[in-house]
Scaffold this motif. Sequence first.
Motif, PDB file in Angstrom:
ATOM      1  N   GLY A  67       6.043 -19.941  11.901  1.00 38.21           N
ATOM      2  CA  GLY A  67       7.185 -19.345  12.583  1.00 38.21           C
ATOM      3  C   GLY A  67       7.380 -17.865  12.339  1.00 38.21           C
ATOM      4  O   GLY A  67       8.406 -17.302  12.727  1.00 38.21           O
ATOM      5  N   ALA A  68       6.418 -17.208  11.723  1.00 36.04           N
ATOM      6  CA  ALA A  68       6.548 -15.760  11.507  1.00 36.04           C
ATOM      7  C   ALA A  68       6.615 -15.048  12.852  1.00 36.04           C
ATOM      8  O   ALA A  68       5.939 -15.424  13.809  1.00 36.04           O
ATOM      9  N   THR A  69       7.447 -14.021  12.902  1.00 31.82           N
ATOM     10  CA  THR A  69       7.545 -13.203  14.109  1.00 31.82           C
ATOM     11  C   THR A  69       7.156 -11.751  13.826  1.00 31.82           C
ATOM     12  O   THR A  69       6.757 -11.029  14.725  1.00 31.82           O
ATOM     13  N   GLN A  70       7.304 -11.332  12.582  1.00 31.13           N
ATOM     14  CA  GLN A  70       6.940  -9.972  12.166  1.00 31.13           C
ATOM     15  C   GLN A  70       6.122 -10.073  10.892  1.00 31.13           C
ATOM     16  O   GLN A  70       6.591 -10.625   9.897  1.00 31.13           O
ATOM     17  N   ILE A  71       4.909  -9.534  10.938  1.00 27.92           N
ATOM     18  CA  ILE A  71       4.018  -9.600   9.782  1.00 27.92           C
ATOM     19  C   ILE A  71       3.622  -8.194   9.370  1.00 27.92           C
ATOM     20  O   ILE A  71       3.104  -7.428  10.176  1.00 27.92           O
ATOM     21  N   THR A  72       3.879  -7.886   8.108  1.00 27.17           N
ATOM     22  CA  THR A  72       3.408  -6.635   7.516  1.00 27.17           C
ATOM     23  C   THR A  72       2.131  -6.947   6.758  1.00 27.17           C
ATOM     24  O   THR A  72       2.081  -7.902   5.977  1.00 27.17           O
ATOM     25  N   ILE A  73       1.118  -6.139   6.986  1.00 33.17           N
ATOM     26  CA  ILE A  73      -0.150  -6.300   6.284  1.00 33.17           C
ATOM     27  C   ILE A  73      -0.229  -5.194   5.248  1.00 33.17           C
ATOM     28  O   ILE A  73      -0.314  -4.008   5.594  1.00 33.17           O
ATOM     29  N   ALA A  74      -0.111  -5.586   3.984  1.00 32.09           N
ATOM     30  CA  ALA A  74      -0.167  -4.632   2.871  1.00 32.09           C
ATOM     31  C   ALA A  74      -1.626  -4.479   2.463  1.00 32.09           C
ATOM     32  O   ALA A  74      -2.253  -5.416   1.973  1.00 32.09           O
ATOM     33  N   SER A  75      -2.153  -3.307   2.683  1.00 32.43           N
ATOM     34  CA  SER A  75      -3.552  -2.999   2.410  1.00 32.43           C
ATOM     35  C   SER A  75      -3.708  -2.656   0.925  1.00 32.43           C
ATOM     36  O   SER A  75      -3.376  -1.557   0.497  1.00 32.43           O
ATOM     37  N   LEU A  76      -4.190  -3.628   0.126  1.00 31.30           N
ATOM     38  CA  LEU A  76      -4.278  -3.439  -1.319  1.00 31.30           C
ATOM     39  C   LEU A  76      -5.611  -2.806  -1.719  1.00 31.30           C
ATOM     40  O   LEU A  76      -6.353  -3.342  -2.543  1.00 31.30           O
ATOM     41  N   PHE A  77      -5.868  -1.662  -1.132  1.00 30.49           N
ATOM     42  CA  PHE A  77      -7.089  -0.911  -1.415  1.00 30.49           C
ATOM     43  C   PHE A  77      -6.714   0.404  -2.080  1.00 30.49           C
ATOM     44  O   PHE A  77      -5.778   1.074  -1.653  1.00 30.49           O
ATOM     45  N   LEU A  78      -7.453   0.765  -3.124  1.00 30.04           N
ATOM     46  CA  LEU A  78      -7.186   2.040  -3.792  1.00 30.04           C
ATOM     47  C   LEU A  78      -7.753   3.199  -3.002  1.00 30.04           C
ATOM     48  O   LEU A  78      -7.130   4.246  -2.888  1.00 30.04           O
ATOM     49  N   GLY A  79      -8.931   3.031  -2.456  1.00 26.85           N
ATOM     50  CA  GLY A  79      -9.559   4.088  -1.668  1.00 26.85           C
ATOM     51  C   GLY A  79      -9.655   3.674  -0.217  1.00 26.85           C
ATOM     52  O   GLY A  79      -9.703   2.490   0.108  1.00 26.85           O
ATOM     53  N   ILE A 110      -2.651   1.058  -0.419  1.00 22.86           N
ATOM     54  CA  ILE A 110      -1.747   1.189  -1.559  1.00 22.86           C
ATOM     55  C   ILE A 110      -2.146   2.356  -2.461  1.00 22.86           C
ATOM     56  O   ILE A 110      -1.306   2.980  -3.092  1.00 22.86           O
ATOM     57  N   GLY A 111      -3.432   2.667  -2.498  1.00 18.79           N
ATOM     58  CA  GLY A 111      -3.909   3.769  -3.330  1.00 18.79           C
ATOM     59  C   GLY A 111      -3.462   5.132  -2.849  1.00 18.79           C
ATOM     60  O   GLY A 111      -3.531   6.115  -3.592  1.00 18.79           O
ATOM     61  N   MET A 116       1.861   4.583  -6.710  1.00 21.45           N
ATOM     62  CA  MET A 116       0.713   3.903  -7.308  1.00 21.45           C
ATOM     63  C   MET A 116      -0.109   4.890  -8.123  1.00 21.45           C
ATOM     64  O   MET A 116      -0.559   4.567  -9.230  1.00 21.45           O
ATOM     65  N   THR A 117      -0.291   6.073  -7.610  1.00 18.32           N
ATOM     66  CA  THR A 117      -1.021   7.099  -8.361  1.00 18.32           C
ATOM     67  C   THR A 117      -0.330   7.388  -9.684  1.00 18.32           C
ATOM     68  O   THR A 117      -0.975   7.448 -10.742  1.00 18.32           O
ATOM     69  N   ALA A 118       0.988   7.547  -9.655  1.00 18.59           N
ATOM     70  CA  ALA A 118       1.750   7.816 -10.879  1.00 18.59           C
ATOM     71  C   ALA A 118       1.667   6.640 -11.848  1.00 18.59           C
ATOM     72  O   ALA A 118       1.489   6.841 -13.062  1.00 18.59           O
ATOM     73  N   ALA A 121      -1.762   6.563 -13.462  1.00 21.71           N
ATOM     74  CA  ALA A 121      -1.877   7.650 -14.440  1.00 21.71           C
ATOM     75  C   ALA A 121      -1.117   7.290 -15.723  1.00 21.71           C
ATOM     76  O   ALA A 121      -1.621   7.513 -16.830  1.00 21.71           O
ATOM     77  N   ASP A 122       0.073   6.725 -15.568  1.00 25.96           N
ATOM     78  CA  ASP A 122       0.859   6.310 -16.736  1.00 25.96           C
ATOM     79  C   ASP A 122       0.129   5.245 -17.541  1.00 25.96           C
ATOM     80  O   ASP A 122       0.048   5.343 -18.775  1.00 25.96           O
ATOM     81  N   ILE A 123      -0.411   4.246 -16.864  1.00 29.10           N
ATOM     82  CA  ILE A 123      -1.111   3.177 -17.559  1.00 29.10           C
ATOM     83  C   ILE A 123      -2.374   3.714 -18.229  1.00 29.10           C
ATOM     84  O   ILE A 123      -2.656   3.401 -19.393  1.00 29.10           O
ATOM     85  N   ALA A 124      -3.144   4.538 -17.518  1.00 23.84           N
ATOM     86  CA  ALA A 124      -4.394   5.062 -18.057  1.00 23.84           C
ATOM     87  C   ALA A 124      -4.171   5.936 -19.282  1.00 23.84           C
ATOM     88  O   ALA A 124      -4.971   5.914 -20.221  1.00 23.84           O
ATOM     89  N   SER A 125      -3.089   6.687 -19.307  1.00 30.50           N
ATOM     90  CA  SER A 125      -2.855   7.607 -20.417  1.00 30.50           C
ATOM     91  C   SER A 125      -1.934   7.032 -21.492  1.00 30.50           C
ATOM     92  O   SER A 125      -1.651   7.707 -22.476  1.00 30.50           O
TER      93      SER A 125
END
Length: 130
Positions: A67-79, A110-111, A116-118, A121-125
């Motif tokens: 029954g979905a009428t509106q679908i958002t496709i979240a592109s979970l790609f960094l590059g 998403i990348g 996401m960039t921030a 960076a926070d997690i990496a450092s």
Amino acid sequence: PLPPMQQSQLAIILLAHGSRDPLWRRPIEAVAARIQTDQPRLLVRCAYLELCAPDLAGAVAELATLGATQITIASLFLGAGRHVREDLPRMVQDLAHNFGHLQLRLQPPIGEDARMTALMADIASQSIAS
């Protein structure tokens, strides 16, 4: 009298590349579970470009059946490689044509989101700062 307006059923597809290794999907499925917990009325599905199921067309078809009428496709790609720049918009356009009653919206990768960039960076450092 006019019939009552039917409420839109919103849905989201978390689209990732895919892998034959089932452990690879765990983070994507964890994101789906988190969204479902935070927004229980939202239909949430994972989909993959290749190497595992369901694919994007299968996820769209399932959500349409639910029954979905509106679908958002979240592109979970960094590059934004060829898949994201060329293949994905074409796939969504074909799906929009095949499922004319659905509103499909493709989010940017998403990348490319500054949050996401921030966060990365926070997690990496993090270990360096402590």
